[in-house]
Design a protein around this motif. Structure first.
Motif, PDB file in Angstrom:
ATOM      1  N   ILE A  76       0.651  -0.881   0.154  1.00  0.00           N
ATOM      2  CA  ILE A  76       0.493  -0.179  -0.131  1.00  0.00           C
ATOM      3  C   ILE A  76       1.172   1.145  -0.093  1.00  0.00           C
ATOM      4  N   ARG A  77       1.041   2.130  -1.123  1.00  0.00           N
ATOM      5  CA  ARG A  77       1.779   3.410  -0.943  1.00  0.00           C
ATOM      6  C   ARG A  77       0.890   4.575  -0.003  1.00  0.00           C
ATOM      7  N   GLU A  78       1.950   4.482   1.175  1.00  0.00           N
ATOM      8  CA  GLU A  78       1.379   5.331   2.609  1.00  0.00           C
ATOM      9  C   GLU A  78       0.862   6.220   2.177  1.00  0.00           C
ATOM     10  N   SER A  79       2.495   7.026   1.118  1.00  0.00           N
ATOM     11  CA  SER A  79       1.969   8.195   0.901  1.00  0.00           C
ATOM     12  C   SER A  79       1.213   9.336   0.099  1.00  0.00           C
ATOM     13  N   ALA A  80      -0.411   8.050  -0.457  1.00  0.00           N
ATOM     14  CA  ALA A  80      -1.049   8.560  -1.490  1.00  0.00           C
ATOM     15  C   ALA A  80      -2.434   8.151  -0.521  1.00  0.00           C
ATOM     16  N   LEU A  81      -2.360   7.904   0.828  1.00  0.00           N
ATOM     17  CA  LEU A  81      -3.678   7.850   1.735  1.00  0.00           C
ATOM     18  C   LEU A  81      -4.170   9.196   2.330  1.00  0.00           C
ATOM     19  N   LYS A  82      -5.073   9.240   1.874  1.00  0.00           N
ATOM     20  CA  LYS A  82      -5.767  10.581   2.626  1.00  0.00           C
ATOM     21  C   LYS A  82      -6.686  10.558   3.500  1.00  0.00           C
ATOM     22  N   SER A  83      -7.561   9.437   3.856  1.00  0.00           N
ATOM     23  CA  SER A  83      -8.616   8.891   5.396  1.00  0.00           C
ATOM     24  C   SER A  83      -8.407   7.002   5.289  1.00  0.00           C
ATOM     25  N   GLY A  84      -8.945   7.543   6.365  1.00  0.00           N
ATOM     26  CA  GLY A  84      -9.526   6.497   6.774  1.00  0.00           C
ATOM     27  C   GLY A  84     -10.805   6.630   7.823  1.00  0.00           C
ATOM     28  N   TYR A  85     -11.928   4.985   7.670  1.00  0.00           N
ATOM     29  CA  TYR A  85     -12.439   4.968   8.309  1.00  0.00           C
ATOM     30  C   TYR A  85     -12.632   3.719   9.108  1.00  0.00           C
ATOM     31  N   VAL A  86     -13.086   3.634  10.160  1.00  0.00           N
ATOM     32  CA  VAL A  86     -13.605   2.977  10.785  1.00  0.00           C
ATOM     33  C   VAL A  86     -15.114   2.219  10.822  1.00  0.00           C
ATOM     34  N   VAL A  87     -15.447   1.383   9.489  1.00  0.00           N
ATOM     35  CA  VAL A  87     -17.013   1.333   9.624  1.00  0.00           C
ATOM     36  C   VAL A  87     -17.822   0.500  10.385  1.00  0.00           C
ATOM     37  N   GLN A  88     -18.938   0.546  10.387  1.00  0.00           N
ATOM     38  CA  GLN A  88     -20.126  -0.805  10.863  1.00  0.00           C
ATOM     39  C   GLN A  88     -21.309  -0.444  10.132  1.00  0.00           C
ATOM     40  N   ARG A  89     -21.451  -1.795   9.626  1.00  0.00           N
ATOM     41  CA  ARG A  89     -22.696  -1.734   8.739  1.00  0.00           C
ATOM     42  C   ARG A  89     -23.024  -3.420   9.369  1.00  0.00           C
ATOM     43  N   ALA A  90     -24.767  -3.343   9.447  1.00  0.00           N
ATOM     44  CA  ALA A  90     -25.254  -4.387   9.791  1.00  0.00           C
ATOM     45  C   ALA A  90     -24.891  -5.261  10.364  1.00  0.00           C
ATOM     46  N   VAL A 141     -21.063  -5.350  10.950  1.00  0.00           N
ATOM     47  CA  VAL A 141     -20.368  -5.731  10.498  1.00  0.00           C
ATOM     48  C   VAL A 141     -19.348  -4.789  10.923  1.00  0.00           C
ATOM     49  N   THR A 142     -17.878  -4.881  10.896  1.00  0.00           N
ATOM     50  CA  THR A 142     -16.507  -3.568  11.689  1.00  0.00           C
ATOM     51  C   THR A 142     -15.668  -4.105  10.712  1.00  0.00           C
ATOM     52  N   SER A 143     -15.602  -3.089   9.550  1.00  0.00           N
ATOM     53  CA  SER A 143     -14.018  -2.948   8.515  1.00  0.00           C
ATOM     54  C   SER A 143     -13.506  -1.939   8.879  1.00  0.00           C
ATOM     55  N   VAL A 144     -12.297  -1.656   8.167  1.00  0.00           N
ATOM     56  CA  VAL A 144     -12.212  -0.216   8.206  1.00  0.00           C
ATOM     57  C   VAL A 144     -11.090  -0.367   6.545  1.00  0.00           C
ATOM     58  N   GLU A 145     -11.463   0.567   5.806  1.00  0.00           N
ATOM     59  CA  GLU A 145     -11.228   1.505   4.572  1.00  0.00           C
ATOM     60  C   GLU A 145     -10.401   3.094   4.807  1.00  0.00           C
ATOM     61  N   PHE A 146      -9.283   2.240   3.938  1.00  0.00           N
ATOM     62  CA  PHE A 146      -8.559   3.492   3.387  1.00  0.00           C
ATOM     63  C   PHE A 146      -8.751   3.938   1.719  1.00  0.00           C
ATOM     64  N   PHE A 147      -9.022   5.698   2.700  1.00  0.00           N
ATOM     65  CA  PHE A 147      -9.155   6.615   0.794  1.00  0.00           C
ATOM     66  C   PHE A 147      -8.020   7.126   0.080  1.00  0.00           C
ATOM     67  N   ASP A 148      -7.415   7.513  -1.252  1.00  0.00           N
ATOM     68  CA  ASP A 148      -6.375   8.208  -1.430  1.00  0.00           C
ATOM     69  C   ASP A 148      -6.428   9.173  -2.019  1.00  0.00           C
ATOM     70  N   ASN A 149      -5.728   9.881  -2.402  1.00  0.00           N
ATOM     71  CA  ASN A 149      -5.976  11.418  -2.289  1.00  0.00           C
ATOM     72  C   ASN A 149      -6.984  11.658  -3.215  1.00  0.00           C
ATOM     73  N   ASP A 150      -7.492  10.873  -4.285  1.00  0.00           N
ATOM     74  CA  ASP A 150      -8.493  11.405  -5.546  1.00  0.00           C
ATOM     75  C   ASP A 150     -10.009  10.923  -4.571  1.00  0.00           C
ATOM     76  N   GLY A 151      -9.966  10.881  -3.299  1.00  0.00           N
ATOM     77  CA  GLY A 151     -11.093   9.955  -3.488  1.00  0.00           C
ATOM     78  C   GLY A 151     -11.819   8.131  -3.318  1.00  0.00           C
ATOM     79  N   GLU A 152     -10.385   7.701  -3.775  1.00  0.00           N
ATOM     80  CA  GLU A 152     -10.946   6.291  -4.072  1.00  0.00           C
ATOM     81  C   GLU A 152      -9.816   5.060  -3.274  1.00  0.00           C
ATOM     82  N   LEU A 153     -11.065   4.056  -3.394  1.00  0.00           N
ATOM     83  CA  LEU A 153     -10.900   3.097  -2.336  1.00  0.00           C
ATOM     84  C   LEU A 153      -9.449   2.547  -2.409  1.00  0.00           C
ATOM     85  N   VAL A 154      -8.840   1.966  -1.835  1.00  0.00           N
ATOM     86  CA  VAL A 154      -7.471   1.793  -1.875  1.00  0.00           C
ATOM     87  C   VAL A 154      -7.579   0.226  -1.218  1.00  0.00           C
TER      88      VAL A 154
END
Length: 387
Positions: A334-348, A350-363
């Motif tokens: 994973i190219r750390e330098s391109a990551l802009k944000s992350g989220y701990v997400v609760q859905r139904a 179930v817990t996930s962790v998602e990371f997005f890049d500087n263009d808002g794309e899911l990595v």
């Protein structure tokens, strides 16, 4: 430098070079100043440069760059309707392979054997049998669960190649490489057993394109649609739909129905359902999962395919702008330098962790491994809370 760090860096160099799929020679009929010659010069100057980055530097696509080797190291394969489905179906017989999926800022490599699905027996109903056959082809006859776990979006696959070239270890490398209409890599399959060589050769012979040239007809990507204004979203209804989810797989449909981007959905989530975290939390997720030997799932996709790893990880390491898992049968970069944000997400539930890049794309997305219909482990919940 400590020995284990040197070893990790050497492993990374090999893994990234493998991800690149660099060809060893240029095309046989290239004119002076051609793309192949410019690439040969660039490889001399930057021998570790990935083919994806080389294409960007040279102002072309990865598929066009790879195609400069047609006639030497590269064979162009059929682009007829369903050809890529059928090639991947035949690839189930390769045995042990390394399956590689990447997006702009992440690479997932998994070595193993793909599961085969069992086709449904004929029902005697022509329409029903046709539907069953189409469903079977849509999953390429397998790849569901198991070591090579893939979710295909074949409508976004366009170009296919077989590549035979010297590997970095001196042995011959054989791979099937697939690209979208824009020439971006969709998926790559590397043969990892002697038994697979004959199967590979037969695939190449059966699917060889009639035109062995680099005239791929690459098309430009459509402009990225502007994100819908938050003020134009029925946030109350969206949050209600989120809360009423009974399965995490319903999320993509809900995001599509409300015409949101995925990161926008994180921002507009019901209170407590999407906690923003720093990009640096990526290291904590991986390091803690390795330290605790906590099984996790990693999802990495690119619009053409999503690849899933499930299991325990052991070796994590940083190298340059990348943070990596460097295990014998699983690599994640994973190219750390391109990551802009992350989220701990609760859905139904179930817990996930998602990371997005500087263009808002899911990595990349991480889940704790759990049995379907059963609660997630407390260890995974505690790890995510600590982020």
């Amino acid at each position: 430098m400590k020995a284990h760090k040197i070893y990790a860096l050497l492993l990374l160099g090999g893994a990234i070079a493998l991800a690149a799929g660099t060809v060893g020679a240029s095309g046989a009929v290239a004119p002076a100043g051609s793309l192949s010659e410019r690439w040969a010069k660039l490889r001399t100057e930057q021998p570790k440069l990935q083919i994806r980055d080389a294409a960007r530097t040279l102002g072309t696509s990865e598929a066009e760059l790879l195609a400069t080797g047609i006639g030497k190291t590269v064979t162009r394969l059929s682009d007829a309707d369903h050809a890529v489905n059928d090639i991947m179906m035949r690839a189930l017989d390769l045995g042990t392979v390394m399956a590689l999926t990447r997006n702009e800022n992440g690479v997932l490599e998994r070595t193993g054997v793909a599961n085969k699905a069992k086709p449904q027996a004929p029902t005697g109903d022509a329409e029903k049998d046709k539907e069953n056959a189409e469903r079977f082809r849509a999953v390429a006859g397998g790849y569901l669960g198991g070591e090579i776990d893939l979710r295909f979006h074949f409508k976004n696959w366009k170009h296919a190649f077989a590549v035979v070239q010297p590997g970095r270890d001196g042995a011959t490398s054989r791979s099937l490489q697939f690209f979208d209409a824009q020439g971006n890599a969709a998926h790559k399959v590397y043969v990892k057993s002697e038994a697979g060589v004959a199967v590979f050769d037969k695939i190449v012979a059966d699917f060889k394109h009639a035109k062995q040239d680099g005239a791929l007809g690459i098309v430009a990507a459509a402009p990225k649609a502007a994100e819908k204004a938050d003020s134009a979203v029925d946030v109350k209804e969206f949050q209600l739909a989120w809360k009423e989810m009974t399965d995490v797989h319903q999320f993509n449909r809900i995001v599509s129905e409300f015409k949101l981007t995925r990161e926008q959905a994180m921002r507009l989530a019901p209170e407590g359902m999407a906690q923003k975290i720093a990009p640096q939390a990526l290291r904590k997720v991986l390091d803690e999962a390795a330290k605790q030997q906590l099984p996790l799932m990693a999802f990495l996709g690119n619009g053409a395919v999503t690849q899933i790893f499930s299991g325990k990880i052991s070796k994590t390491a940083a190298s340059g702008e990348w943070y990596n898992v460097l295990d014998p049968e699983f690599n994640l970069h994973i190219r750390e330098s391109a990551l802009k944000s992350g989220y701990v997400v609760q859905r139904a539930g179930v817990t996930s962790v998602e990371f997005f890049d500087n263009d808002g794309e899911l990595v990349v997305t991480f889940f704790g491994v759990r049995e379907r219909g059963k609660p997630q482990t407390q260890a995974w919940v505690e790890l995510t809370r600590a982020l």
